[in-house]
Design an enzyme around this catalytic site. Structure first.
Site, PDB file in Angstrom:
ATOM      1  N   GLU A   1     -59.173  -1.023 -55.308  1.00 12.24           N
ATOM      2  CA  GLU A   1     -60.404  -1.291 -56.031  1.00 12.24           C
ATOM      3  C   GLU A   1     -60.841  -2.753 -55.833  1.00 12.24           C
ATOM      4  O   GLU A   1     -62.015  -3.029 -55.643  1.00 12.24           O
ATOM      5  CB  GLU A   1     -60.141  -1.024 -57.524  1.00 12.24           C
ATOM      6  CG  GLU A   1     -61.334  -1.105 -58.419  1.00 12.24           C
ATOM      7  CD  GLU A   1     -62.067   0.222 -58.514  1.00 12.24           C
ATOM      8  OE1 GLU A   1     -61.437   1.263 -58.245  1.00 12.24           O
ATOM      9  OE2 GLU A   1     -63.254   0.200 -58.849  1.00 12.24           O
ATOM     10  N   ASP A   2     -59.897  -3.653 -55.874  1.00  9.50           N
ATOM     11  CA  ASP A   2     -60.225  -5.082 -55.959  1.00  9.50           C
ATOM     12  C   ASP A   2     -60.015  -5.872 -54.665  1.00  9.50           C
ATOM     13  O   ASP A   2     -60.148  -7.084 -54.662  1.00  9.50           O
ATOM     14  CB  ASP A   2     -59.381  -5.756 -57.073  1.00  9.50           C
ATOM     15  CG  ASP A   2     -59.675  -5.152 -58.433  1.00  9.50           C
ATOM     16  OD1 ASP A   2     -60.722  -4.493 -58.565  1.00  9.50           O
ATOM     17  OD2 ASP A   2     -58.854  -5.333 -59.353  1.00  9.50           O
TER      18      ASP A   2
END
Ligand code: MN
Length: 451
Positions: A77-78
């Site tokens: 996600e990051d």
């Protein structure tokens, strides 16, 4: 934990899995690199979050791959890192777990946008692929809820509502009572701060008023057990704030909540549990209709224990729960307790328990195949599975779990009707639209048989 360090995590893992500490450390090193320069809203370096998630999992004796996935759960996600990358460095299982958690992390149970509905369906059906995905997600949500104070007020409300509606029931259904209680209390504190405070104060006052009396009882019980050669532990548990709130809402007075305090007795084996039951009934009078044998009749989420409510010498009531150490682990961690017992083989056993013994799961599979529309599916899950449940008995005494308001028609497909199709409840013939009540005894007979 705010000042959690990687060494504390590794020490925890070392206690039960000495040989794989290095593997876990390498997952931490990768997560640390990938989250470098990112910060939590609290101002702390981001890595503190995956570290906490992994620590919660390690407290449940999670296997190596689950801990690694806990450390890496936010990297897809990051950062630009890929699933393939995780697979190359670690293995396919870690990659699938991280990918599974990522896919469901954007879901939002409280809004009705198409994407959210699809994601919500994913979290619920991912139980089917690997229940560990949901457990990692629960550990993730637990840490996010514990640190909710740093979020904006709208976000706090949204997360609290979603946790109350989806994550706390999910924790309950996999049997993780401790996680469920904590998630409920934190959510309740944000949703109804004044009520939370009031009940929490009431709980403190009541606990201190009864403390001396219950401690005396516990000492006496422990002594009696020892005199009879039974080895075990005696502890006290106070009902969680949200649990008390629900009882008060139903019109109970705080002094009459029969399980406000529970004396928890753990013994080595089942026959010791029954012997302890006999002994404490001789020490303190039981409330006759409050006795429950969940050892022979486990709850639908696999919970086992003997429950009996006793009169304290001061006239108040106290619930007593008697169970084996193994049953107590299952009460605390649910399905996750099998990690401790079966180590490396736990995954298969957890998946097996879930699919064979968990009625929630069975109903879920039914709903999944019956409703193609995501919104309809989620409404069904919300109304049928996550709403208030009642328990009834079939002809053999098996416990069947149903949503409140279910009728004979709803139970028809859940129990053995090979004997006939004439519905009989508590010995009386009823119509198919009869609304079931808790503890009803339901059977189906042939026309013309006496009942
Ligand atoms: Mn996370």
């Amino acid at each position: 934990m705010n000042n959690l360090t990687i060494d504390m995590l590794l020490d925890k893992v070392k206690q039960y899995n000495q040989s794989e500490v290095e593997y876990v450390k390498s997952a931490y090193d990768l997560a640390f690199q990938l989250h470098k320069g990112q910060f939590r809203q609290s101002g702390e370096p981001y890595i503190i979050h995956p570290l906490n998630v992994a620590y919660t999992l390690a407290c449940m004796y999670a296997d190596r791959d689950t801990i690694c996935a806990g450390l890496l759960h936010d990297v897809l996600e990051d950062s630009d890192f890929t699933k393939k990358g995780i697979e190359t460095i670690f293995n396919k299982d870690v990659a699938n777990l991280v990918d599974g958690v990522t896919k469901i992390s954007r879901m939002n149970f409280s809004t009705k946008q198409a994407q959210n509905l699809a994601n919500t369906r994913k979290i619920i059906t991912s139980l089917e692929n690997d229940v560990r995905i949901v457990i990692i997600k629960l550990a993730d949500r637990l840490h996010n809820m514990r640190t909710l104070e740093y979020k904006r007020p709208e976000k706090q409300q949204e997360n609290a509502l979603e946790t109350m509606e989806l994550f706390a029931p999910l924790a309950y259904y996999i049997g993780a009572y401790q996680i469920k209680s904590e998630l409920e209390d934190i959510s309740f504190r944000y949703l109804c701060p004044e009520k939370y405070q009031k009940i929490s104060d009431l709980r403190v006052i009541n606990t201190s008023q009864n403390n001396e009396e219950i401690t005396k009882m516990m000492v006496k019980i422990k002594r009696t057990m020892m005199k009879n050669g039974i080895i075990g532990d005696v502890n006290i548990r106070v009902k969680n704030v949200y649990g008390i709130y629900k009882q008060l809402k139903e019109g109970h007075d705080i002094n009459n909540i029969h399980d406000l305090f529970s004396i928890k007795i753990k013994a080595k084996n089942i026959s010791d549990c029954y012997q302890v039951l006999g002994l404490i009934h001789q020490l303190y009078k039981p409330v006759n209709n409050k006795f429950k044998d969940y050892i022979c009749n486990p709850k639908t989420n696999m919970y086992q224990s003997l429950h009996t409510t006793l009169f304290c010498p001061n006239g108040n009531l106290v619930q007593t729960q008697i169970r084996t150490y193994e049953m107590d682990d299952i009460d605390t961690y649910g399905l996750c307790a099998y990690w401790r017992t079966y180590r490396g083989n736990a995954r298969a056993i957890m998946q097996e328990k879930l699919t064979k013994e968990c009625q929630f799961y069975e109903s879920l599979v039914d709903l999944d195949s019956s409703f193609t529309d995501n919104e309809e599916f989620i409404n069904q899950v919300r109304n049928n599975l996550l709403s208030k449940q009642i328990y009834v008995y079939d002809a053999c005494g098996n416990i069947i779990e149903l949503p409140l308001g279910s009728t004979i028609n709803d139970i028809y497909f859940k129990i053995d009707v090979s004997c006939g199709n004439l519905p009989v409840v508590n010995g009386e013939k009823v119509s198919p639209s009869y609304i079931l009540k808790p503890k009803d005894r339901v059977k189906f007979l042939k026309k013309g048989t006496s009942y």
